[in-house]
Enzyme design. Structure first.
Site, PDB file in Angstrom:
ATOM      1  N   ARG A 133      19.349   1.894  22.602  1.00 16.66           N
ATOM      2  CA  ARG A 133      18.315   1.512  23.570  1.00 16.66           C
ATOM      3  C   ARG A 133      17.489   0.331  23.054  1.00 16.66           C
ATOM      4  NH1 ARG A 133      12.846   0.798  23.726  1.00 16.66           N
ATOM      5  NH2 ARG A 133      12.594   2.617  22.385  1.00 16.66           N
ATOM      6  N   ASP A 134      16.713   0.566  22.026  1.00 17.16           N
ATOM      7  CA  ASP A 134      15.812  -0.470  21.520  1.00 17.16           C
ATOM      8  C   ASP A 134      16.582  -1.616  20.874  1.00 17.16           C
ATOM      9  OD1 ASP A 134      13.416  -1.671  20.983  1.00 17.16           O
ATOM     10  OD2 ASP A 134      12.927  -0.441  19.247  1.00 17.16           O
ATOM     11  N   HIS A 191       7.692   3.979  13.651  1.00 16.34           N
ATOM     12  CA  HIS A 191       8.715   3.092  14.216  1.00 16.34           C
ATOM     13  C   HIS A 191       8.404   1.675  13.723  1.00 16.34           C
ATOM     14  CE1 HIS A 191      11.343   2.004  17.854  1.00 16.34           C
ATOM     15  NE2 HIS A 191      10.900   0.823  17.414  1.00 16.34           N
ATOM     16  N   HIS A 230       9.238  -2.278  12.544  1.00 12.78           N
ATOM     17  CA  HIS A 230      10.109  -3.445  12.685  1.00 12.78           C
ATOM     18  C   HIS A 230      10.030  -4.230  11.375  1.00 12.78           C
ATOM     19  CE1 HIS A 230      11.128  -3.672  17.168  1.00 12.78           C
ATOM     20  NE2 HIS A 230      10.559  -2.504  16.959  1.00 12.78           N
ATOM     21  N   CYS A 249      11.502  -6.433  20.891  1.00 14.43           N
ATOM     22  CA  CYS A 249      10.846  -6.065  22.149  1.00 14.43           C
ATOM     23  C   CYS A 249      10.850  -7.259  23.101  1.00 14.43           C
ATOM     24  CB  CYS A 249       9.403  -5.627  21.890  1.00 14.43           C
ATOM     25  SG  CYS A 249       8.480  -5.249  23.405  1.00 14.43           S
ATOM     26  N   ASN A 264      14.556  -4.029  14.390  1.00 11.83           N
ATOM     27  CA  ASN A 264      13.985  -2.788  13.894  1.00 11.83           C
ATOM     28  C   ASN A 264      14.297  -2.581  12.420  1.00 11.83           C
ATOM     29  OD1 ASN A 264      13.100  -0.931  16.386  1.00 11.83           O
ATOM     30  ND2 ASN A 264      14.895  -2.116  17.001  1.00 11.83           N
TER      31      ASN A 264
END
Length: 303
Positions: free
Chosen positions: A16-17, A208, A210, A241, A250
């Site tokens: 997803r990300d 989370h 990055h 993002c 990430n």
């Protein structure tokens, strides 16, 4: 002596990300193959897609067929991000195990990302949370920009604490605190977690990170010392993002797993199978992933 936890849970967000910001759209059949490889590597949790409108994130327009086609490992939770009740119902229709909602601690980023103020976002998420609970699903709440915002700069800790408290009262089971643009440093993470633990229970809190400035693993090490045992990561360091300019990839799952295993911390993830999944994705994207483990693999291939 520094104390570290014996086991850490890594939540894979690459499908997803990771993929949402890629120019190359991976065909759904190949996504399914990749997610199956991730499942085989031993993950307890994979966020496989997002049920958002295709015009916002076209790379994830195939969430429904991906959800129906992946091989479900009984020991793995298959989660998806949803923006509203409409997206939730699509996710439920396609057998999602867990639901993730999202908002930002930055007012400006929230408007850019969701087109709503923070206060306008709560009622939308409350609908999702309430209906998810009625369907027996756990709900995860992402909070973006907790260490910095591309539009506002520093985001006050108290604002993140207020958003986290509100989401927990609304019924989310876990909070994921996001360093969306990768500005955090170890000292900031230390101060932030000291502040948060006095106001919000960190028992069901994930981080989370990055890796924009190359400090993601250092930040994880500080978080481990505060007792954090849940981390989001993306295989190979893929991602960014689309609504936060300058947000690079990430925290790389393969680098994180390698570090934790070297430290004697269990993850349940097989590194060799992880390498196989990363190599598969590189072939699909036509590029080398930025993680250290992938760079080492490239040298070994040449050597």
């Amino acid at each position: 002596m520094i104390s570290f936890p014996e086991k850490v849970k890594i939540k894979e967000v690459g499908p997803r990300d990771g993929l949402q910001n890629e120019a190359v759209e991976v065909p759904w059949e190949r996504k399914v193959e990749w997610i199956n490889l991730l499942s085989a590597a031993g993950y307890e949790y994979i966020e496989f897609s997002s049920f958002v409108h295709p015009k916002w994130i076209p790379q994830l327009k195939d969430a429904d067929i991906v959800a129906r086609s992946i091989d479900r490992n009984p020991g793995t939770t298959y989660a998806a991000l949803v923006p509203n009740v409409k997206g939730l119902r699509k996710a439920l229709d396609n057998g999602v195990d867990e639901v993730a909602v999202f908002m930002s601690a930055s007012e400006t980023h929230n408007k850019k990302n969701i087109n709503k103020t923070i206060n306008e976002t709560y009622p939308v998420l409350q609908e999702v949370i309430t209906e998810s609970k009625q369907e027996g699903k756990k709900v995860r709440g992402y909070i973006s920009c907790v260490f910095g915002c591309p539009y506002e700069g520093h985001v006050p800790f108290e604002r993140t604490a207020a958003v986290a408290k509100t989401l927990l009262k609304m019924g989310v089971d876990e909070i994921s605190l996001g360093d969306t643009i990768g500005t955090a440093d170890p000292k900031q993470v230390d101060l932030f977690l000291e502040y948060m633990k006095e106001r919000v229970s960190l028992e069901h809190t994930a981080l989370h990170f990055h890796n924009t400035n190359g400090m993601a693993l250092a930040n994880v090490t500080v978080a481990l010392q505060h007792g954090i045992t849940i981390f989001d990561a993306s295989l190979g360091g893929l991602g960014g993002c689309p609504y936060a300019e300058g947000a690079s990839g990430n925290l790389a799952t393969d680098d994180l797993v390698h570090m934790l295993h070297r430290m004697g911390i269990e993850t349940g993830i097989n590194e060799e199978k992880l390498r196989k999944a990363a190599a598969f994705l590189e072939q699909e994207l036509g590029k080398r992933l930025p993680s250290h483990q992938r760079q080492i693999a490239a040298k070994e291939e040449v050597g």
